[in-house]
Enzyme design. Structure first.
Site, PDB file in Angstrom:
ATOM      1  N   GLN A 158       1.856  -6.752  -3.446  1.00 17.44           N
ATOM      2  CA  GLN A 158       2.234  -6.819  -2.132  1.00 17.44           C
ATOM      3  C   GLN A 158       3.500  -5.766  -2.062  1.00 17.44           C
ATOM      4  O   GLN A 158       3.749  -4.966  -2.807  1.00 17.44           O
ATOM      5  CB  GLN A 158       2.330  -8.127  -1.650  1.00 17.44           C
ATOM      6  CG  GLN A 158       1.065  -8.640  -1.426  1.00 17.44           C
ATOM      7  CD  GLN A 158       0.507  -9.291  -2.499  1.00 17.44           C
ATOM      8  OE1 GLN A 158       1.368 -10.039  -3.484  1.00 17.44           O
ATOM      9  NE2 GLN A 158      -0.733  -8.987  -2.804  1.00 17.44           N
ATOM     10  N   LYS A 193       1.742   2.690  -5.343  1.00 17.76           N
ATOM     11  CA  LYS A 193       2.513   2.561  -6.636  1.00 17.76           C
ATOM     12  C   LYS A 193       2.022   3.243  -7.760  1.00 17.76           C
ATOM     13  O   LYS A 193       2.777   3.342  -8.733  1.00 17.76           O
ATOM     14  CB  LYS A 193       2.455   0.903  -6.859  1.00 17.76           C
ATOM     15  CG  LYS A 193       3.190   0.143  -5.974  1.00 17.76           C
ATOM     16  CD  LYS A 193       3.528  -1.380  -6.468  1.00 17.76           C
ATOM     17  CE  LYS A 193       3.797  -2.266  -5.251  1.00 17.76           C
ATOM     18  NZ  LYS A 193       2.412  -2.795  -4.784  1.00 17.76           N
ATOM     19  N   GLY A 196      -4.736  -4.383  -3.964  1.00 13.03           N
ATOM     20  CA  GLY A 196      -5.765  -3.432  -4.430  1.00 13.03           C
ATOM     21  C   GLY A 196      -4.974  -2.379  -4.480  1.00 13.03           C
ATOM     22  O   GLY A 196      -4.415  -1.643  -3.855  1.00 13.03           O
ATOM     23  N   HIS A 197      -5.527  -1.823  -5.592  1.00 16.84           N
ATOM     24  CA  HIS A 197      -4.968  -0.515  -6.032  1.00 16.84           C
ATOM     25  C   HIS A 197      -6.310   0.301  -6.754  1.00 16.84           C
ATOM     26  O   HIS A 197      -6.941  -0.129  -7.540  1.00 16.84           O
ATOM     27  CB  HIS A 197      -3.804  -0.202  -6.909  1.00 16.84           C
ATOM     28  CG  HIS A 197      -3.563  -1.413  -7.895  1.00 16.84           C
ATOM     29  ND1 HIS A 197      -3.017  -2.653  -7.768  1.00 16.84           N
ATOM     30  CD2 HIS A 197      -4.274  -1.505  -9.313  1.00 16.84           C
ATOM     31  CE1 HIS A 197      -3.120  -3.419  -8.784  1.00 16.84           C
ATOM     32  NE2 HIS A 197      -3.919  -2.591  -9.609  1.00 16.84           N
ATOM     33  N   ASP A 216       0.887  -1.167   0.000  1.00 15.85           N
ATOM     34  CA  ASP A 216       0.076   0.002  -0.035  1.00 15.85           C
ATOM     35  C   ASP A 216       0.643   1.148  -0.154  1.00 15.85           C
ATOM     36  O   ASP A 216       0.306   2.196   0.622  1.00 15.85           O
ATOM     37  CB  ASP A 216      -0.831   0.005   1.223  1.00 15.85           C
ATOM     38  CG  ASP A 216      -1.744  -1.478   1.403  1.00 15.85           C
ATOM     39  OD1 ASP A 216      -2.209  -1.741   0.307  1.00 15.85           O
ATOM     40  OD2 ASP A 216      -1.523  -1.976   2.623  1.00 15.85           O
TER      41      ASP A 216
HETATM   42  P1  IMP Z   1      -2.550 -13.314   1.835  1.00 19.98           P
HETATM   43  O1  IMP Z   1      -1.834 -12.562   0.692  1.00 19.98           O
HETATM   44  O2  IMP Z   1      -4.072 -13.062   1.784  1.00 19.98           O
HETATM   45  O3  IMP Z   1      -2.257 -14.466   2.162  1.00 19.98           O
HETATM   46  O4  IMP Z   1      -2.160 -12.482   3.193  1.00 19.98           O
HETATM   47  C1  IMP Z   1      -0.772 -12.468   3.646  1.00 19.98           C
HETATM   48  C2  IMP Z   1      -0.488 -11.132   4.371  1.00 19.98           C
HETATM   49  O5  IMP Z   1      -0.443 -10.091   3.448  1.00 19.98           O
HETATM   50  C3  IMP Z   1      -1.510 -10.276   5.529  1.00 19.98           C
HETATM   51  O6  IMP Z   1      -1.004  -9.892   6.287  1.00 19.98           O
HETATM   52  C4  IMP Z   1      -2.279  -9.401   4.137  1.00 19.98           C
HETATM   53  O7  IMP Z   1      -2.756  -8.441   5.100  1.00 19.98           O
HETATM   54  C5  IMP Z   1      -0.910  -9.110   3.594  1.00 19.98           C
HETATM   55  N1  IMP Z   1      -1.334  -8.407   2.254  1.00 19.98           N
HETATM   56  C6  IMP Z   1      -1.665  -9.154   1.279  1.00 19.98           C
HETATM   57  N2  IMP Z   1      -1.627  -8.500   0.109  1.00 19.98           N
HETATM   58  C7  IMP Z   1      -1.555  -6.982   0.473  1.00 19.98           C
HETATM   59  C8  IMP Z   1      -1.473  -5.848  -0.171  1.00 19.98           C
HETATM   60  O8  IMP Z   1      -1.619  -5.545  -1.367  1.00 19.98           O
HETATM   61  N3  IMP Z   1      -1.202  -4.758   0.716  1.00 19.98           N
HETATM   62  C9  IMP Z   1      -0.926  -4.976   1.958  1.00 19.98           C
HETATM   63  N4  IMP Z   1      -1.045  -6.141   2.584  1.00 19.98           N
HETATM   64  C10 IMP Z   1      -1.369  -7.427   2.040  1.00 19.98           C
END
Ligand code: IMP
Length: 428
Positions: A223, A16, A40-41, A13
């Site tokens: 991520q 980007k 999510g963007h 977050d």
């Molecule tokens: P997962 O990717 O759903 O397995 O989540 C694993 C960890 O990555 C958790 O702490 C999520 O909140 C974090 N996470 C996954 N995608 C994002 C993102 O796009 N932004 C911030 N944190 C993320």
């Protein structure tokens, strides 16, 4: 003409979109190489605002070919929903190509994501619940379903049977859930195949040929570095490689073709989900950052954890990814603070650590050592030249740059697309 990797420097977050906007007109392909619809963007084009979770941002640029490459896990229902929402708003989505080797997220991955999280109790990761981890686990366990499997019913059925065999024992006997029927999954996946087929390609070949032809390819990491399964704060990470190396394995473009690595770093730090976060704030300063920076998750709506800038993390990111340029975002959020602390090192049980400690428990116990910088009160959202920033804002940026292991080439100073100060050309 270059291959550019764009990644998040912290826990995601970082914004980007600011960097994508800067590169925008020069890019021919935008590749999503890792993760799935856990990202999510929000992309703003003119007066229109688009929230994307799975599709690469390039889907909105008429001259760009958006690519979902092999490193991604694809929830096809989500893919079609996002495409339909864009089509409804008049966006041409016909250029999208999807790798035949990308893995598929199915209903059983989503179910397992939720039940396993619940069973972890206090040790929960705080996943997005989208089935990301279980889909990657199947890929590594060699019981995954790939996009190409959807075009051969026999193979698909065999693979789904293989994947469900053990899972149904787990679901029924351990998690007290009903078994998932092979037919249910096969029918669901087959129902997507006709619409999906024209989008499917050998994306590794397409991208290599594009680079041979002098095109510019942007690899957009989902991520961020500290959520990378190898280099992040394991086990509080996502299940893919969000670092620059992931752009090579996740796309099939060789690592020696990558020319630039741009990392987006926030002027402070945020994190969603569980896991260590040394500079996290639990007081009014944390609320200040959350409220001023609108720090609520795009995918889950969760309030983000907020803290000060962590220079060892930036240095770590610079090293792990080979960062050529940082884009520092949300500097304006710090406006109004009397002093701004920056973490310069950690104290771990009385010992100073200048770099991110390799041991998980050391990082859990790391207490930030702060240096304080004077703040500024002036509104900086209209500033476009570095020299026009208040002196204290300039000094903050220069101090952070000196500690972070690479140059800060652009600075985000507001929510608007144009609210950016460019110091160096990102491709130069
Ligand atoms: P997962 O990717 O759903 O397995 O989540 C694993 C960890 O990555 C958790 O702490 C999520 O909140 C974090 N996470 C996954 N995608 C994002 C993102 O796009 N932004 C911030 N944190 C993320």
């Amino acid at each position: 003409m270059p291959a550019i990797v764009l990644i998040g420097a912290q826990w995601g977050d970082e914004g980007k979109g600011k960097a994508t906007d800067l590169l925008g007109p020069r890019v021919d392909y935008v590749v999503k190489f890792n993760g799935g619809n856990n990202a999510g963007h929000t992309v703003v084009v003119g007066d229109e605002k688009y929230a994307l979770h799975l599709l690469p941002s390039g889907i909105l640029a008429p001259n760009v070919i958006p690519v979902i490459s092999n490193g991604v896990v694809v929830d096809i229902e989500v893919l079609f929903d996002e495409l339909d929402a864009l089509i409804e708003r008049g966006v041409d989505v016909s250029r999208l190509i999807v790798s035949a080797n990308a893995h598929v997220i199915t209903q059983y991955h989503r179910t397992l994501d939720r039940v396993t999280e619940r069973f972890l109790g206090k040790r929960q990761i705080g996943t997005t619940g989208r089935g990301i981890g279980p889909a990657y686990a199947d890929k590594i366990n060699r019981v995954g379903i790939r996009i190409q499997d959807l075009f051969d019913e026999n193979i698909l059925r065999q693979k789904v049977e293989g994947a469900l065999h053990q899972k149904n024992h787990m679901l029924v006997k351990v998690y007290n859930r009903r078994a998932i029927l092979v037919d249910e999954i096969v029918d669901d996946l087959l129902s997507y195949s006709e619409r999906l087929k024209p989008m499917v390609a050998d994306t590794a070949l397409v991208l290599s040929q594009a680079l041979d032809a002098g095109k510019t390819v942007l690899f957009e990491g989902g991520q961020a570095t500290m959520l990378d399964v190898d280099h992040g704060t394991y086990p509080f990470v996502t299940s893919s490689n969000a670092t620059s190396g992931g752009a090579a394995t996740g796309s099939g473009v060789a690592p020696n073709r990558i020319d630039r690595v741009i990392a987006v770093v926030k002027a402070y730090t945020t994190r969603v989900g569980a896991g260590p976060f040394p500079t996290e704030l639990f007081d009014a300063s944390g609320d200040f950052l959350r409220d001023n920076g609108f720090e609520f998750g795009t995918t889950t709506g969760r309030p983000r954890r907020c803290g000060w800038y962590d220079a060892p993390i930036a240095r770590y990111t610079a090293r792990i990814n080979g960062v050529t340029d940082f884009v520092l975002t949300k500097l304006d959020v710090l406006t109004g603070l009397e002093t701004i602390p920056v973490c310069v090192a950690y104290d771990v049980d009385g010992e100073r650590h200048d770099e991110v400690p390799v041991s998980q428990s050391d990082f859990h116990h790391a207490i930030p050592i702060y240096e304080e910088f004077p703040g500024w009160d002036e509104d900086i959202t209209g500033v476009r030249e570095f020299d026009d920033l208040p002196k204290n804002a300039r000094d903050y940026v220069l101090a952070v740059e000196a500690m972070s292991g690479s140059r800060i080439s652009a600075i985000g100073v507001g929510a608007d697309r144009e609210a950016i100060v460019v110091r160096h050309d990102l491709l130069d």
